[in-house]
Design a protein around this motif. Structure first.
Motif, PDB file in Angstrom:
ATOM      1  N   PHE A 285      57.199  54.544  14.498  1.00 15.14           N
ATOM      2  CA  PHE A 285      57.475  55.828  13.381  1.00 15.14           C
ATOM      3  C   PHE A 285      56.077  56.388  13.158  1.00 15.14           C
ATOM      4  O   PHE A 285      55.376  55.657  12.951  1.00 15.14           O
ATOM      5  CB  PHE A 285      58.081  55.172  12.397  1.00 15.14           C
ATOM      6  N   ASN A 286      56.047  57.787  13.473  1.00 16.02           N
ATOM      7  CA  ASN A 286      54.731  58.342  12.764  1.00 16.02           C
ATOM      8  C   ASN A 286      53.765  58.023  13.514  1.00 16.02           C
ATOM      9  O   ASN A 286      52.664  57.671  12.961  1.00 16.02           O
ATOM     10  CB  ASN A 286      54.656  58.439  11.377  1.00 16.02           C
ATOM     11  N   GLN A 287      53.709  57.652  14.844  1.00 13.21           N
ATOM     12  CA  GLN A 287      52.438  57.026  15.491  1.00 13.21           C
ATOM     13  C   GLN A 287      51.891  55.602  15.052  1.00 13.21           C
ATOM     14  O   GLN A 287      50.859  55.374  15.115  1.00 13.21           O
ATOM     15  CB  GLN A 287      51.328  58.016  15.873  1.00 13.21           C
ATOM     16  N   GLY A 288      52.529  55.331  14.177  1.00  7.00           N
ATOM     17  CA  GLY A 288      52.018  53.872  13.341  1.00  7.00           C
ATOM     18  C   GLY A 288      51.240  54.236  12.221  1.00  7.00           C
ATOM     19  O   GLY A 288      50.587  53.292  11.773  1.00  7.00           O
ATOM     20  N   HIS A 289      51.084  55.573  12.074  1.00  6.72           N
ATOM     21  CA  HIS A 289      50.246  55.965  10.873  1.00  6.72           C
ATOM     22  C   HIS A 289      51.163  55.893   9.604  1.00  6.72           C
ATOM     23  O   HIS A 289      51.504  56.766   9.039  1.00  6.72           O
ATOM     24  CB  HIS A 289      49.903  57.309  10.881  1.00  6.72           C
ATOM     25  N   GLY A 391      47.964  52.360  13.891  1.00  8.24           N
ATOM     26  CA  GLY A 391      48.251  53.157  15.022  1.00  8.24           C
ATOM     27  C   GLY A 391      49.302  52.576  15.528  1.00  8.24           C
ATOM     28  O   GLY A 391      49.924  51.467  15.173  1.00  8.24           O
ATOM     29  N   PRO A 392      49.949  53.098  16.896  1.00 10.44           N
ATOM     30  CA  PRO A 392      51.041  52.563  17.762  1.00 10.44           C
ATOM     31  C   PRO A 392      50.885  51.239  18.123  1.00 10.44           C
ATOM     32  O   PRO A 392      50.967  51.181  19.399  1.00 10.44           O
ATOM     33  CB  PRO A 392      51.334  53.527  18.491  1.00 10.44           C
ATOM     34  N   VAL A 393      50.367  50.211  17.529  1.00  7.71           N
ATOM     35  CA  VAL A 393      49.894  48.849  18.011  1.00  7.71           C
ATOM     36  C   VAL A 393      50.690  47.620  17.254  1.00  7.71           C
ATOM     37  O   VAL A 393      50.583  47.651  15.980  1.00  7.71           O
ATOM     38  CB  VAL A 393      48.496  48.559  18.066  1.00  7.71           C
TER      39      VAL A 393
END
Lengths: 479, 275
Positions: A285-289, A391-393
């Protein structure tokens, strides 16, 4: 299997009208700043320059604080019921211009339009509606007559949910009778400046909301201004600690909403397919931000292999690309700086010995992008298992017993959020009781509501935003 | 006949202990004087270890039992009322003032005893979220609380610096300076009641010797300052506290529900509704 051809569906940018450069919003109007220093604000998905914003200096901050002081006098003389109506009016205006805000948010910040349109903006309006109704009922909220506003509140917000963080800050502050000096993040100031136009349109008394742009130096000037009565900050734990330190010895209120490294615990008796969806939503969600992102996946050992296989398959369907494409699941990383940070931590994870999986997808040529990433074979001591990547990690750890799951989940300085997946009710309650986290999502993740308090334990900060408890962040007990 | 004088000691982990340093300081009261422990940095660390264990036990005890343990404390003090009055008179109070002080303290404990099994109903609530979710906010005690007592030789002031965190399930390290004699005497009633070892620890000393260590100790979750301290000291404490986002409360409210709020962490739990 039929191989459907992909056809994009891009939201038009015509609805937004971005100025060449922006001024600060002080005392009810856009004003020529004292500072001559401007920076470009760019679209992280194209690197195109959208506009220029000013890096406000000491004089600009001082003007904004003075305006908020005058605003406080006016706002204090406005009856609670009238304050309530002002907030209702703002809520309606936000709904009416919601599409414009959503497109601008995606252009300036890089988040997918389906999120800015279907999540951020509805939530922004909902926050103003919710707190509007509290404005004339503060005496009912805690049954204490001695709760009074702080006065002038300095609010410093991050770039991940630019307008929503503004709503989380401004709506409760105004409802409780405070006035604000708000500084959006320097990479995502445009929707806050558009919101300033709404304040003008809504006829809010001058000086009640002041919005000044700038970077960390401006933020620090706000924190250190002698006439600020309270600071509300959302951002990294590192900066939060600096703010807490700067305010030492001063009679200034403080609430902090800081970082997180949430555990998302999946027990072997969970509904696996639902859990896979929830875990994907939790981290991508939201690039992991997202400060409360479920970035540590805790899998019970017995389901590890099956779960990871399903998760990788699901991740592969995520569409990364143009934030304005209505099909996009994952947009652009907010800035070059953030991309470098993510890359650094991921490289460290690989060299530490983590096993990396990244989806196969084509990334656009310009802009800042990062593929959805999953780490397995991770030791709890690795940086990717301890530090907030933002981030998306996703990092995977395993456990054998519920006791061990709770121990691993709590073994962090952070305590913002956590997730629990199991079909067994008693296990949810047992686990939720023991998790040191301000928000626990059971069989769901990343759900938000203005009536639901949000905020951390431990080094994830103090104070709550949202709900009845959120009012306390903007009130002080006065004898 | 030679007067037999009581030796007052610190109370840590459910035991009466001298300072490991062997040091004491003299409390010159209006009508008497006593040697009391001069708490060292090591004593602070020991008290934190004990408080952590005490927190585990105390926070696990049911609200109903907490109510009864707190109420029993008021019974213990009631039974020893005369000895408190005598000690307060040694400190300089008139007999009437002393009596009134002890009675105020007892009334206060009874009030909080009755709150121990109710505060969660006042501070927590369901949240009417938009969507098919069950959503509840309730509170957990924040953990280990260090509380600096005022210099008033007063049982009711002492109680007002510890009863709020204790009621909600925190463990407390209570530190007194000039008013230590009342606190060390009070430890006896704690010892005779049913508080788990380590849930309430009583120390005497000079705060300026230990405040740096207290404010840097990452396992103290909150520092409650119930006494006027110099601004330089407060500044240093708050600066040190920032390295672990430690909560500092300066002159906490003692008014109703506001008095317990600083010692709570709100936890919100979501669950979908469905078939």
């Amino acid at each position: 299997m039929v191989n459907w051809e992909y056809s994009e569906s891009v939201e038009s940018q015509e609805i937004v009208n971005i100025k060449e450069k922006y001024q600060n919003f002080i005392n009810g109007k856009f004003q020529q700043p004292n500072s001559k220093k401007y920076i470009n604000t760019i679209s992280p998905s194209t690197e195109e320059v959208l506009s220029k914003i000013v890096i406000s200096n000491e004089k600009d901050v001082d003007n904004a604080v003075q305006s908020a002081q005058l605003g406080f006098e006016k706002w204090s003389n406005t009856s609670p019921h009238e304050r309530s109506k002002h907030l209702f009016k703002l809520a309606r205006l936000i709904q009416e211009r919601s599409r414009e805000f959503a497109v601008l948010e995606s252009m300036d910040g890089g988040k997918p339009i389906k999120e800015s349109r279907d999540f951020d903006l509805p939530q922004v309006a909902a926050n103003f509606f919710y707190f509007a109704g509290w404005a004339d009922k503060i005496d009912l909220s805690w049954g204490a007559k001695s709760l009074k506003p702080h006065g002038v509140v300095g609010q410093i917000i991050p770039w991940n949910f630019p307008l929503l963080m503004l709503a989380w800050k401004v709506a409760p502050a105004l409802a409780t009778g405070n006035t604000v000096v708000l500084k959006p993040a320097e990479t995502t100031s445009l929707t806050a400046l558009l919101f300033a136009e709404l304040c003008e349109q809504a006829g809010l008394p001058d000086g009640v909301v002041n919005i000044i742009t700038g970077d960390g130096t401006t933020g620090s000037l706000i924190v250190n201004h002698k006439d600020i009565n309270k600071i509300a900050f959302t951002g990294s734990t590192q900066v939060g600690k600096l703010i807490q330190k700067s305010l030492a010895g001063r009679d200034v209120g403080l609430t902090l909403e800081l970082g997180g490294k949430a555990a998302n615990i999946v027990y072997e008796d969970a509904a696996i397919d639902q859990a896979v969806e929830g875990v994907v939503n939790g981290i991508f969600f939201n690039q992991g931000h997202v400060c409360c992102a479920g970035s540590r996946l805790l899998l019970q050992e017995s389901i590890h292999d099956e779960f990871v296989a399903k998760l990788e398959k699901r991740m592969q369907t995520l569409r990364v690309g143009n934030p304005l494409d209505k099909n996009t699941d994952i947009g652009a990383i907010n800035s070059k700086e953030q991309l470098n940070k993510i890359e650094g931590l991921v490289n460290e994870g690989v060299s530490d010995g983590g096993k990396i999986f990244q989806t196969e997808c084509e990334l656009p040529g310009n802009g800042f992008w990062f593929k959805p990433t999953l780490f397995t074979d991770v030791q709890p001591s690795y940086s990717i298992a301890r530090e907030e990547i933002f981030g998306p990690v996703l990092t995977t750890l395993t456990f054998r017993t519920p006791q061990e799951a709770v121990e691993i989940a709590n073994n962090t300085e952070y305590g913002l959020s956590a997730g629990v997946w199991t079909e067994k009710g008693s296990k949810i309650l047992w686990t939720a009781d023991r998790l040191q986290a301000g928000v626990v999502w059971a069989n769901t993740f990343n759900k938000f509501d203005p009536s639901s308090p949000f905020g951390g334990y431990k080094e994830s900060g103090f104070g709550r935003e949202g709900g009845r408890q959120g009012l306390l962040s903007y009130l002080k007990a006065e004898s | 006949m030679i007067e037999i004088k009581k030796t007052y000691k610190n109370y840590v982990g459910g035991k009466y202990v001298r300072s490991e340093s062997g040091k004491t300081f003299t409390l010159n009261l209006k009508n008497d004087s006593f040697e009391v422990p001069l708490t060292s940095k090591k004593d602070i660390r020991d008290a934190v270890t004990s408080s952590k264990a005490g927190f585990e036990k105390w926070s696990e005890i049911s609200p109903y039992t907490k109510t009864q343990i707190l109420y029993r404390l008021s019974e213990m003090i009631e039974g020893n009322k005369d000895s408190y009055v005598d000690l307060l008179v040694l400190c300089g109070s008139t007999k009437n003032q002393a009596k009134k002080d002890v009675e105020t303290a007892i009334e206060n404990i009874v009030w909080y005893a009755g709150l121990a099994d109710k505060w969660e109903q006042v501070s927590g609530n369901l949240n009417p979220v938009n969507g098919e979710y069950f959503n509840i906010s309730h509170q957990n005690p924040i953990g280990v609380v260090f509380s600096l007592n005022s210099n008033n030789n007063s049982l009711s002031s002492l109680l007002n610096s510890i009863i709020q965190p204790l009621t909600v399930g925190c463990s407390v390290i209570s530190f007194s300076e000039e008013s230590s004699i009342i606190a060390l005497k009070f430890a006896e009633d704690i010892n005779n009641s049913d508080f788990p070892a380590g849930s309430l620890n009583i120390l005497s000393g000079q705060f300026e010797n230990v405040f740096e260590d207290v404010s840097k100790h990452v396992e103290i979750n909150l520092i409650s300052i119930c006494k006027e301290i110099p601004n330089e000291m407060l500044t240093k404490i708050q600066e040190n506290a920032s390295s672990s986002v430690k909560r500092i409360v300066n002159m906490p409210s003692i008014d109703g529900i506001s008095s317990i709020l600083p010692f709570l962490e709100t936890k919100t739990v979501w669950h979908p509704k469905g078939t």
